[in-house]
Write a protein that holds these residues in place. Sequence first.
Motif, PDB file in Angstrom:
ATOM      1  N   ASP A 345       7.601 -18.758  16.764  1.00 36.74           N
ATOM      2  CA  ASP A 345       6.269 -19.350  16.683  1.00 36.74           C
ATOM      3  C   ASP A 345       5.249 -18.597  17.527  1.00 36.74           C
ATOM      4  OD1 ASP A 345       7.113 -21.433  14.975  1.00 36.74           O
ATOM      5  OD2 ASP A 345       7.926 -22.506  16.690  1.00 36.74           O
ATOM      6  N   LEU A 346       5.709 -17.942  18.587  1.00 34.76           N
ATOM      7  CA  LEU A 346       4.802 -17.207  19.463  1.00 34.76           C
ATOM      8  C   LEU A 346       4.429 -15.843  18.914  1.00 34.76           C
ATOM      9  CD1 LEU A 346       3.386 -16.884  22.275  1.00 34.76           C
ATOM     10  CD2 LEU A 346       5.566 -15.933  23.097  1.00 34.76           C
ATOM     11  N   SER A 347       5.380 -15.182  18.274  1.00 34.21           N
ATOM     12  CA  SER A 347       5.212 -13.774  17.931  1.00 34.21           C
ATOM     13  C   SER A 347       4.141 -13.530  16.884  1.00 34.21           C
ATOM     14  CB  SER A 347       6.542 -13.201  17.425  1.00 34.21           C
ATOM     15  OG  SER A 347       6.413 -11.824  17.109  1.00 34.21           O
ATOM     16  N   GLY A 348       3.509 -12.374  17.000  1.00 37.25           N
ATOM     17  CA  GLY A 348       2.720 -11.849  15.907  1.00 37.25           C
ATOM     18  C   GLY A 348       3.619 -11.068  14.968  1.00 37.25           C
ATOM     19  N   PHE A 349       3.101 -10.787  13.776  1.00 36.37           N
ATOM     20  CA  PHE A 349       3.862 -10.060  12.764  1.00 36.37           C
ATOM     21  C   PHE A 349       2.977  -8.972  12.178  1.00 36.37           C
ATOM     22  CE2 PHE A 349       5.952 -14.079  13.156  1.00 36.37           C
ATOM     23  CZ  PHE A 349       7.308 -13.799  12.990  1.00 36.37           C
ATOM     24  N   PRO A 350       3.528  -7.781  12.000  1.00 30.40           N
ATOM     25  CA  PRO A 350       2.731  -6.717  11.377  1.00 30.40           C
ATOM     26  C   PRO A 350       2.278  -7.065   9.964  1.00 30.40           C
ATOM     27  CG  PRO A 350       4.667  -5.808  12.478  1.00 30.40           C
ATOM     28  CD  PRO A 350       4.826  -7.294  12.484  1.00 30.40           C
ATOM     29  N   LEU A 351       3.124  -7.799   9.206  1.00 26.94           N
ATOM     30  CA  LEU A 351       2.826  -8.119   7.812  1.00 26.94           C
ATOM     31  C   LEU A 351       2.941  -9.624   7.586  1.00 26.94           C
ATOM     32  CD1 LEU A 351       5.015  -5.357   6.104  1.00 26.94           C
ATOM     33  CD2 LEU A 351       2.582  -5.199   6.682  1.00 26.94           C
ATOM     34  N   GLU A 352       2.106 -10.163   6.749  1.00 26.63           N
ATOM     35  CA  GLU A 352       2.171 -11.586   6.442  1.00 26.63           C
ATOM     36  C   GLU A 352       3.487 -11.942   5.755  1.00 26.63           C
ATOM     37  OE1 GLU A 352       1.496 -15.526   6.233  1.00 26.63           O
ATOM     38  OE2 GLU A 352       0.394 -14.032   7.421  1.00 26.63           O
ATOM     39  N   LYS A 353       4.029 -11.031   4.938  1.00 25.83           N
ATOM     40  CA  LYS A 353       5.317 -11.283   4.287  1.00 25.83           C
ATOM     41  C   LYS A 353       6.423 -11.472   5.313  1.00 25.83           C
ATOM     42  CE  LYS A 353       4.090  -8.450   0.252  1.00 25.83           C
ATOM     43  NZ  LYS A 353       4.366  -7.172  -0.451  1.00 25.83           N
ATOM     44  N   GLN A 354       6.346 -10.749   6.419  1.00 22.70           N
ATOM     45  CA  GLN A 354       7.343 -10.891   7.481  1.00 22.70           C
ATOM     46  C   GLN A 354       7.213 -12.238   8.177  1.00 22.70           C
ATOM     47  OE1 GLN A 354       6.143  -7.433   9.631  1.00 22.70           O
ATOM     48  NE2 GLN A 354       7.506  -6.038   8.517  1.00 22.70           N
ATOM     49  N   ARG A 355       5.978 -12.660   8.399  1.00 20.73           N
ATOM     50  CA  ARG A 355       5.766 -13.963   9.020  1.00 20.73           C
ATOM     51  C   ARG A 355       6.336 -15.077   8.142  1.00 20.73           C
ATOM     52  NH1 ARG A 355       1.898 -15.667  12.592  1.00 20.73           N
ATOM     53  NH2 ARG A 355       0.720 -13.737  12.289  1.00 20.73           N
ATOM     54  N   ARG A 356       6.040 -15.019   6.862  1.00 18.52           N
ATOM     55  CA  ARG A 356       6.509 -16.077   5.958  1.00 18.52           C
ATOM     56  C   ARG A 356       8.027 -16.134   5.923  1.00 18.52           C
ATOM     57  NH1 ARG A 356       2.264 -14.251   2.388  1.00 18.52           N
ATOM     58  NH2 ARG A 356       3.822 -13.220   1.081  1.00 18.52           N
ATOM     59  N   ARG A 357       8.669 -14.977   5.841  1.00 19.33           N
ATOM     60  CA  ARG A 357      10.132 -14.956   5.773  1.00 19.33           C
ATOM     61  C   ARG A 357      10.741 -15.442   7.089  1.00 19.33           C
ATOM     62  NH1 ARG A 357      14.427 -15.495   2.644  1.00 19.33           N
ATOM     63  NH2 ARG A 357      12.909 -14.864   1.067  1.00 19.33           N
ATOM     64  N   ALA A 358      10.218 -14.996   8.222  1.00 17.62           N
ATOM     65  CA  ALA A 358      10.768 -15.412   9.514  1.00 17.62           C
ATOM     66  C   ALA A 358      10.659 -16.919   9.707  1.00 17.62           C
ATOM     67  CB  ALA A 358      10.060 -14.680  10.648  1.00 17.62           C
ATOM     68  N   ARG A 359       9.533 -17.488   9.309  1.00 22.23           N
ATOM     69  CA  ARG A 359       9.353 -18.925   9.524  1.00 22.23           C
ATOM     70  C   ARG A 359      10.028 -19.767   8.456  1.00 22.23           C
ATOM     71  NH1 ARG A 359       3.312 -19.284  12.331  1.00 22.23           N
ATOM     72  NH2 ARG A 359       3.916 -18.013  14.141  1.00 22.23           N
ATOM     73  N   ALA A 360      10.364 -19.146   7.336  1.00 19.81           N
ATOM     74  CA  ALA A 360      11.121 -19.872   6.310  1.00 19.81           C
ATOM     75  C   ALA A 360      12.592 -19.993   6.670  1.00 19.81           C
ATOM     76  CB  ALA A 360      10.968 -19.173   4.961  1.00 19.81           C
ATOM     77  N   THR A 361      13.116 -19.016   7.400  1.00 18.09           N
ATOM     78  CA  THR A 361      14.553 -19.019   7.737  1.00 18.09           C
ATOM     79  C   THR A 361      14.819 -19.272   9.210  1.00 18.09           C
ATOM     80  OG1 THR A 361      14.620 -16.630   8.158  1.00 18.09           O
ATOM     81  CG2 THR A 361      14.974 -17.359   5.885  1.00 18.09           C
ATOM     82  N   ARG A 362      13.896 -18.873  10.065  1.00 18.85           N
ATOM     83  CA  ARG A 362      14.012 -19.026  11.522  1.00 18.85           C
ATOM     84  C   ARG A 362      15.312 -18.387  12.034  1.00 18.85           C
ATOM     85  NH1 ARG A 362       9.658 -21.848  13.004  1.00 18.85           N
ATOM     86  NH2 ARG A 362      10.362 -21.783  15.188  1.00 18.85           N
ATOM     87  N   ARG A 363      15.644 -17.210  11.508  1.00 16.29           N
ATOM     88  CA  ARG A 363      16.800 -16.445  11.973  1.00 16.29           C
ATOM     89  C   ARG A 363      16.644 -16.065  13.439  1.00 16.29           C
ATOM     90  NH1 ARG A 363      17.422 -14.239   6.759  1.00 16.29           N
ATOM     91  NH2 ARG A 363      19.554 -13.591   6.230  1.00 16.29           N
ATOM     92  N   ILE A 364      17.702 -16.244  14.195  1.00 21.19           N
ATOM     93  CA  ILE A 364      17.765 -15.681  15.538  1.00 21.19           C
ATOM     94  C   ILE A 364      19.092 -14.943  15.680  1.00 21.19           C
ATOM     95  CG2 ILE A 364      16.275 -17.491  16.499  1.00 21.19           C
ATOM     96  CD1 ILE A 364      18.777 -18.700  17.810  1.00 21.19           C
ATOM     97  N   GLY A 365      19.188 -14.123  16.715  1.00 22.13           N
ATOM     98  CA  GLY A 365      20.405 -13.351  16.940  1.00 22.13           C
ATOM     99  C   GLY A 365      20.847 -13.435  18.382  1.00 22.13           C
ATOM    100  N   LEU A 366      21.560 -14.502  18.729  1.00 22.44           N
ATOM    101  CA  LEU A 366      22.094 -14.669  20.079  1.00 22.44           C
ATOM    102  C   LEU A 366      23.446 -13.976  20.167  1.00 22.44           C
ATOM    103  CD1 LEU A 366      21.935 -15.996  22.894  1.00 22.44           C
ATOM    104  CD2 LEU A 366      23.055 -18.012  21.895  1.00 22.44           C
ATOM    105  N   GLY A 367      23.622 -13.154  21.181  1.00 14.44           N
ATOM    106  CA  GLY A 367      24.879 -12.427  21.326  1.00 14.44           C
ATOM    107  C   GLY A 367      25.321 -12.363  22.766  1.00 14.44           C
ATOM    108  N   LEU A 368      26.136 -11.369  23.039  1.00 16.99           N
ATOM    109  CA  LEU A 368      26.672 -11.186  24.391  1.00 16.99           C
ATOM    110  C   LEU A 368      26.578  -9.729  24.784  1.00 16.99           C
ATOM    111  CD1 LEU A 368      29.637  -9.729  23.865  1.00 16.99           C
ATOM    112  CD2 LEU A 368      30.332 -12.063  23.352  1.00 16.99           C
ATOM    113  N   THR A 369      26.625  -9.491  26.078  1.00 19.43           N
ATOM    114  CA  THR A 369      26.756  -8.138  26.598  1.00 19.43           C
ATOM    115  C   THR A 369      27.598  -8.207  27.861  1.00 19.43           C
ATOM    116  OG1 THR A 369      25.540  -6.087  27.011  1.00 19.43           O
ATOM    117  CG2 THR A 369      24.701  -8.068  28.094  1.00 19.43           C
ATOM    118  N   GLY A 370      28.067  -7.017  28.303  1.00 23.29           N
ATOM    119  CA  GLY A 370      28.903  -6.974  29.498  1.00 23.29           C
ATOM    120  C   GLY A 370      30.349  -7.364  29.276  1.00 23.29           C
ATOM    121  N   LEU A 371      30.805  -7.380  28.031  1.00 22.22           N
ATOM    122  CA  LEU A 371      32.179  -7.814  27.762  1.00 22.22           C
ATOM    123  C   LEU A 371      33.206  -6.933  28.469  1.00 22.22           C
ATOM    124  CD1 LEU A 371      34.286  -9.545  26.276  1.00 22.22           C
ATOM    125  CD2 LEU A 371      34.088  -7.968  24.343  1.00 22.22           C
TER     126      LEU A 371
END
Length: 599
Positions: A345-371
Motif C-alpha cells: 500500500d505504501l509503494s509507488g509503481f513504475p506502471l499502473e499495470k504493476q500496481r493493479r496486479r500487486a494489489r489484486a494478489t498482494r504477493r509477498i516473499g518472506l524468507g530466511l537468511t543465515g542458514l
Amino acid sequence: MAAVTGAPFPQEISRIVWESKYRAPGEADIRETWRRVAQAVASVEVEPALWQDRFLDLLADFKFLPGGRILAGAGIRRQVTLFNCFAMGPMEDSLDGIFEALKEGALTMQQGGGVGYDFSTLRPRGTRAESAGTVASGPVSFMHIFDVGCAVLLSTGSRRGAMMATLRCDHPDVEEFVEAKRDPQVLRNFNLSVTVSDAFMAAVEQDSDWPLVFPAEQLTPGCGEGSVLRDWPGYDKPVPCRILKTVRARQLWDRIMHATYEVAEPGVLFLDRINRLNNLHYCERIHTTNPCSELPLPPYGACDLGSINLVRFVREPFSDRARLDLDAIAALVPVAVRFLDDVIDLSGFPLEKQRRRARATRRIGLGLTGLADTLIFLGLHYDSDAARRLAEKVMATICHAAYRASIALAREKGAFPLFEPRVYPQGPFVARLPQDIRDGIAAHGLRNSHLLAIAPTGSISLLAGNVSSGLEPVFAWRYQRRLQLGGRECRLVEVTDPAWSLWRRRYGDGALPDFFVTATELSPEAHLAMQAVLQRHVDSAISKTIHIPEDYPFEAFRDVYHRAYELGLKGCTTYRPNPVRGSVLVTERHCCDIDREGD
C-alpha cells in the motif's frame, strides 16, 4: 565519503554497504534508517504509532532484513518503487510492441526494479509475418537491444539494471538462445533461463524427437510442417502451432547442459511444475521469473521481499546447549507479514499495470537468511540429515506462521481481491497445509496470495554482518572484497564469516571442526537436498546456486539437473569456474560492483 560512527555495525563492510546503498541524507547510523523505514511503512496503518514501534523492534539488531528497495526507498522523497523485482507483460511481436516492452522495462529499472522478460512471443529468425511480410531477426537479436538499454540506465547512476530473459524449450530459436552467452562481452545485464516442460523432460528420458514450434496465426501460410496444440504466452488457451524444426530432445538437453557447464548459463526453469503449484493456478499463467528466479511471476507481477535472519535466533552457540529459538521466530513472523503487506500500500509503481496486479494478489516473499552460519553455530554439518531436518522445521515454522498471520490480516483488512474461496484451497501447496490453516482460509480467506520466497540476500546479508546468504553454504571464512561505491571510488574490505570469527575468538587458531564446511567442499547432491527440503514449505521459489568443482565430469554434471527435476524443484542454477566466467569467489580478492548485488 565520510565515515559515520556510532552505528551498531557488526563489520566494517556492513557500514560501507549501508552508506553506499541504504543511508538516506542526514541519517547518522543504521538505527535512524530503521526508524525512517518503520515510520513510513506504519503510515498506512489505522494506528501508525503502535505499528511504528512494532516495526522498529522487528528491524532492530538485524533480526528482519527487508528487501533492499524497502530499506533504501521507504520514507524518502523520491519516485522509487519498494519492490525489488517485476515480471513484464507479454511482448507483442511487432516493432511497436517490442519497443513498448523496452520502454516499460526502462521505466521500471529507472525506479529500482529488476525485470523479467519472456521472449518466446517473438517470431523465430528468418520467418515472415502474415500481416507485414517482414522477415524476423529473432528474439536473441532483440535481447541485445534490451541489454544496451539496461547498460545505459546503469551508467546514469540508477540502481542495478538486472534482467531475466526466458525462452521456451520448444521455440525454434532455443538453440541460438542457449549459446547466446558464450561470448562474455554480450548480454552482460541478462540472466538467461530455458523454460522446460514436463513433456520435454519425458522426451529427454525417451530420447525421442522434439518439435520446435510457433503459433500458426503469426506465420505466413505454408510455413512449417504439421501442427500441434500448445500453451503459449499471450494466449488464454492452447493454440495451433506450426512445426518449424524437429530435433532430438536429448541432443537439445545436452546442448543446454554443455552451455551451462562451460559458461554457467542458461539456467533451467521447470515451467509446468511452477504453474501446477501456483496458488493462483485458476487465474494466471506464469512464463518467466524475476532476475534471481526465486519469484515466478505472472505478467506485471511483483513481489516485495524480506528475510528472517536466523543467526539472531541462535542461543548459546558452540555449546552443548546450543539451540535455535523457533518460538521467537514464530512470534516474529506475523509482524514481518504485516510489514510486507503494508509495503504494497505504501509503494509507488513504475506502471499502473504493476500496481493493479500487486494489489489484486498482494504477493509477498518472506524468507530466511543465515542458514549455513546457524547450522555451524549449532555444530551441524550442512550435508547431514540433522541439518536438513532442522532447516525443514525452520521453514515449516515460518510457512505456517505466515499463513496464519495472513488469515488474521484477511479477517481484519479483507482478503486479496483475486481470492476465490471455492478454488484457491484446491491448489496443491495449500492443500498440504495443516488443517487449522485450511479451515481458517475457508472461513476468512487470505490477505496474500503467496507468502514465501527465499531470495539471494546479497547486500542485506553483508549489511547484517556478512551472515551466510539465504540458504547458501558459506563461500569462504575470510577474504577481501573490492567494492565499487559509485563513480571511480573503490574500496578493498576485509570480510570474515561471523561463525568462523566467533570460533576463532573463543578457541584460537587450531583446526576447525568438520561442521565448518564451505560451498565448494559440498557435493552437488548436498546443495540439491537442502533446496528440496525447503521448497516443500515455500509457495514461490528459491534462489540457489549449486557450486560445481572445475574438474567435475560433464556426465555427472548433467545428472544434477535431472536430479533437481526428480526432487521436485522449480528450477536449477549451477556455477562451475571456467575460463570464460572465472571464479565466483577468490578468497584473496573478490571484485564486485556493489550496484549489481541481488538486493
